[in-house]
Structures are given as C-alpha cells and as structure tokens.
Scaffold this motif. Structure first.
Motif, PDB file in Angstrom:
ATOM      1  N   LEU A   2      -6.627  -5.150   3.662  1.00  0.00           N
ATOM      2  CA  LEU A   2      -6.280  -4.680   5.004  1.00  0.00           C
ATOM      3  C   LEU A   2      -7.524  -4.197   5.729  1.00  0.00           C
ATOM      4  O   LEU A   2      -8.515  -3.797   5.106  1.00  0.00           O
ATOM      5  CB  LEU A   2      -5.280  -3.519   4.907  1.00  0.00           C
ATOM      6  CG  LEU A   2      -3.878  -3.853   4.399  1.00  0.00           C
ATOM      7  CD1 LEU A   2      -3.148  -2.578   4.001  1.00  0.00           C
ATOM      8  CD2 LEU A   2      -3.088  -4.614   5.455  1.00  0.00           C
ATOM      9  N   SER A   3      -7.460  -4.188   7.047  1.00  0.00           N
ATOM     10  CA  SER A   3      -8.498  -3.531   7.827  1.00  0.00           C
ATOM     11  C   SER A   3      -8.170  -2.042   7.870  1.00  0.00           C
ATOM     12  O   SER A   3      -7.081  -1.610   7.471  1.00  0.00           O
ATOM     13  CB  SER A   3      -8.559  -4.117   9.240  1.00  0.00           C
ATOM     14  OG  SER A   3      -7.322  -3.903   9.914  1.00  0.00           O
ATOM     15  N   ARG A   4      -9.084  -1.254   8.369  1.00  0.00           N
ATOM     16  CA  ARG A   4      -8.866   0.199   8.346  1.00  0.00           C
ATOM     17  C   ARG A   4      -7.742   0.682   9.267  1.00  0.00           C
ATOM     18  O   ARG A   4      -7.044   1.638   8.925  1.00  0.00           O
ATOM     19  CB  ARG A   4     -10.177   0.924   8.650  1.00  0.00           C
ATOM     20  CG  ARG A   4     -11.199   0.781   7.505  1.00  0.00           C
ATOM     21  CD  ARG A   4     -12.439   1.588   7.769  1.00  0.00           C
ATOM     22  NE  ARG A   4     -12.160   3.007   7.768  1.00  0.00           N
ATOM     23  CZ  ARG A   4     -12.974   3.927   8.316  1.00  0.00           C
ATOM     24  NH1 ARG A   4     -14.069   3.539   8.942  1.00  0.00           N
ATOM     25  NH2 ARG A   4     -12.672   5.204   8.264  1.00  0.00           N
TER      26      ARG A   4
ATOM     27  N   TYR B 121     -11.727   3.134   2.605  1.00  0.00           N
ATOM     28  CA  TYR B 121     -12.446   1.873   2.415  1.00  0.00           C
ATOM     29  C   TYR B 121     -11.981   1.172   1.144  1.00  0.00           C
ATOM     30  O   TYR B 121     -11.748  -0.047   1.135  1.00  0.00           O
ATOM     31  CB  TYR B 121     -13.954   2.133   2.340  1.00  0.00           C
ATOM     32  CG  TYR B 121     -14.560   2.603   3.637  1.00  0.00           C
ATOM     33  CD1 TYR B 121     -14.889   1.698   4.642  1.00  0.00           C
ATOM     34  CD2 TYR B 121     -14.790   3.957   3.854  1.00  0.00           C
ATOM     35  CE1 TYR B 121     -15.444   2.134   5.844  1.00  0.00           C
ATOM     36  CE2 TYR B 121     -15.346   4.404   5.049  1.00  0.00           C
ATOM     37  CZ  TYR B 121     -15.671   3.497   6.039  1.00  0.00           C
ATOM     38  OH  TYR B 121     -16.211   3.932   7.232  1.00  0.00           O
ATOM     39  N   ALA B 122     -11.829   1.938   0.056  1.00  0.00           N
ATOM     40  CA  ALA B 122     -11.407   1.346  -1.211  1.00  0.00           C
ATOM     41  C   ALA B 122      -9.984   0.815  -1.116  1.00  0.00           C
ATOM     42  O   ALA B 122      -9.678  -0.272  -1.639  1.00  0.00           O
ATOM     43  CB  ALA B 122     -11.508   2.381  -2.338  1.00  0.00           C
ATOM     44  N   LEU B 123      -9.099   1.550  -0.443  1.00  0.00           N
ATOM     45  CA  LEU B 123      -7.719   1.096  -0.297  1.00  0.00           C
ATOM     46  C   LEU B 123      -7.644  -0.142   0.593  1.00  0.00           C
ATOM     47  O   LEU B 123      -6.870  -1.072   0.312  1.00  0.00           O
ATOM     48  CB  LEU B 123      -6.854   2.222   0.280  1.00  0.00           C
ATOM     49  CG  LEU B 123      -6.613   3.411  -0.658  1.00  0.00           C
ATOM     50  CD1 LEU B 123      -5.971   4.568   0.110  1.00  0.00           C
ATOM     51  CD2 LEU B 123      -5.715   3.004  -1.827  1.00  0.00           C
ATOM     52  N   ALA B 124      -8.430  -0.161   1.659  1.00  0.00           N
ATOM     53  CA  ALA B 124      -8.450  -1.330   2.539  1.00  0.00           C
ATOM     54  C   ALA B 124      -8.897  -2.568   1.766  1.00  0.00           C
ATOM     55  O   ALA B 124      -8.309  -3.650   1.898  1.00  0.00           O
ATOM     56  CB  ALA B 124      -9.374  -1.073   3.724  1.00  0.00           C
ATOM     57  N   ASP B 125      -9.914  -2.392   0.920  1.00  0.00           N
ATOM     58  CA  ASP B 125     -10.413  -3.519   0.133  1.00  0.00           C
ATOM     59  C   ASP B 125      -9.398  -3.953  -0.916  1.00  0.00           C
ATOM     60  O   ASP B 125      -9.151  -5.154  -1.106  1.00  0.00           O
ATOM     61  CB  ASP B 125     -11.725  -3.113  -0.547  1.00  0.00           C
ATOM     62  CG  ASP B 125     -12.335  -4.254  -1.337  1.00  0.00           C
ATOM     63  OD1 ASP B 125     -12.694  -5.271  -0.729  1.00  0.00           O
ATOM     64  OD2 ASP B 125     -12.427  -4.134  -2.580  1.00  0.00           O
TER      65      ASP B 125
ATOM     66  N   LEU C  56       0.832  -1.209   0.000  1.00  0.00           N
ATOM     67  CA  LEU C  56       0.000   0.000   0.000  1.00  0.00           C
ATOM     68  C   LEU C  56       0.863   1.252   0.000  1.00  0.00           C
ATOM     69  O   LEU C  56       0.604   2.198  -0.756  1.00  0.00           O
ATOM     70  CB  LEU C  56      -0.928  -0.012   1.217  1.00  0.00           C
ATOM     71  CG  LEU C  56      -1.741   1.274   1.464  1.00  0.00           C
ATOM     72  CD1 LEU C  56      -2.610   1.613   0.263  1.00  0.00           C
ATOM     73  CD2 LEU C  56      -2.582   1.122   2.735  1.00  0.00           C
ATOM     74  N   VAL C  57       1.899   1.278   0.840  1.00  0.00           N
ATOM     75  CA  VAL C  57       2.802   2.439   0.886  1.00  0.00           C
ATOM     76  C   VAL C  57       3.424   2.681  -0.478  1.00  0.00           C
ATOM     77  O   VAL C  57       3.426   3.821  -0.995  1.00  0.00           O
ATOM     78  CB  VAL C  57       3.903   2.230   1.956  1.00  0.00           C
ATOM     79  CG1 VAL C  57       4.976   3.317   1.826  1.00  0.00           C
ATOM     80  CG2 VAL C  57       3.311   2.246   3.357  1.00  0.00           C
TER      81      VAL C  57
END
Length: 240
Positions: A49-51, A41-45, A19-20
């Motif tokens: 990952l969880s929030r 939310y979109a990045l977690a999905d 993600l980073v």
C-alpha cells in the motif's frame, strides 16, 4: 492458519482490509506490545500500500480504540497499565451484561449460526493448543454477541473493553507451560462450556440466564488474572 498476508489481495481495498485484520490480531495477541510504535513505512511495504491508505487505517483503528494518535508523533498501539486493568474489571460487567441481554432479545437466526461457527473455531483452537488463536476467537465470540445486540452505544464500548480483555488473556497465557497445567486446562474447558451455555441462553431468548452466565464467565477471567498477578506464596522453611 494463514496469516493475513497470505490472503488474496488483488486490490487496494483487499490489501487495506488485510492490514486492518492483521493489526487487530497483532495488537490483541500482543505481537505488537501495548504502547509500541507502528512503522507506517514497514506496514505499507508489507501490504503493498501507499502511505495514505495506511494512514486511513490508522485513523479508523484509533477510532475503535486499538491505536493512539497524537499530533506530530508516530502512531502507537493502545497503552495498557495497572489502571487499565482496574478500569476494565470495574466496567466490563456492565457492557458485557448489556450486550448479552440485548443479543438474547434481538438476535436473528443467521447471527446465532455465525456465533456457533465462531465457537467451533474457538474449540478447535483449544484442541490445537493454539493460545493466540484461542484468544482471538474468544474476542470474535464476544464481539459477535455485541453485534447481535443491535445497539449503537453498546458495541463501541464492548469493542474497547475487548481490546484489553484479549491482551489481559495473552498476559495470563504467556507462559505456555502454565497454560498446559491441569488446573489451567480445567479452567480453559470451563470457559468453553460457558460459551456453549451462553449460546443456548441466547437461542432460548432468555436474557436473565444469559446475564448470569456472562457474569460467571467474567468472574472466571477475573480469578485467572488475580491468581496470575498474585500467585500463592511459597512455603519456605528458614533454618537458623
């Protein structure tokens, strides 16, 4: 080239790292526009990952200057406006010169080899005509020099400068047709040659030559952006 989400991500730490890297690349290459809202939310999905770890990444990247965080408001990519551009061109020579001089004095052989590898990837991106990869590898090139400076004060300032440096370059190269013009291709090759010469000066532990070269390198960037913002006027003939 694989996207960050194509990389193995078997643990939360792996996915957090992916993600980073993805956010850095997307912000630097303007896939995420300056000031754009980041959807947690979109990045977690997307990264599985969880929030909470997504928020940790946001805080880390806010500290590095990529993201802006405000109470009770969504995270946004760092803004960039005309004042940002002016501030960059006023300040960048100071931090680029400092990092390059110190790198010439303090680098290790392994670090120099790493810089050469990044330069190989930079030239590969040029050969492939991949504008985003070229901008991203250029960012890595100068950040590696900042790491080679081994100075706790220089690197954070350089990193913040590099964020807008990359986005300025993406603005300049947004017109891919213009990027392939003979003049732009010549300037592109000049930038790559300057990288090679900077590496040679660092390898020779010659900070004075390294400084002169990085100043010329920044001047090339400044000229490019100035010509983009204020192109030569058209010769119009008005017939009465």
């Amino acid at each position: 080239m694989k996207s960050p989400t194509d990389l193995p991500a078997d643990s939360t730490q792996d996915r957090r790292h992916a993600l980073v890297q993805a956010l850095r690349r997307r912000i630097l290459t303007m896939q995420i526009a300056p000031g754009a809202v980041l959807d947690e939310y979109a990045l977690a999905d997307e990264f599985g990952l969880s929030r909470p770890p997504v928020r940790e990444v946001m805080r880390q990247m806010a500290g590095e200057g990529y993201i802006e965080l405000e109470p009770n408001r969504p995270a946004r990519a760092a803004a960039m406006g005309h004042q940002s551009l002016r501030d960059f061109f006023l300040f960048a020579p100071l931090v680029f010169v400092a990092s390059t001089r110190l790198a010439a004095e303090r680098h290790s052989r392994a670090e120099l080899d790493g810089l050469k590898e990044i330069q190989r990837q930079f030239r590969a991106a040029i050969a492939a005509g991949d504008v985003e990869a070229r901008v991203f590898e250029n960012d890595r090139f100068h950040l590696r020099i900042g790491e080679m400076a081994h100075n706790a004060y220089v690197l954070p300032s350089l990193r913040r400068c590099q964020i807008d440096h990359a986005r300025i370059a993406m603005t300049f190269y947004a017109d891919h047709g213009t990027a392939q013009s003979p003049r732009r291709m010549m300037e592109r090759d000049e930038a790559a040659q300057q990288h090679d010469e900077i590496i040679d000066a660092i390898a020779a532990r010659d900070p004075d030559t390294a400084e002169a070269l990085v100043r010329a390198h920044l001047e090339l960037s400044r000229r490019n952006m100035a010509s983009y913002a204020a192109p030569a006027s058209m010769n119009l003939r008005i017939v009465s």
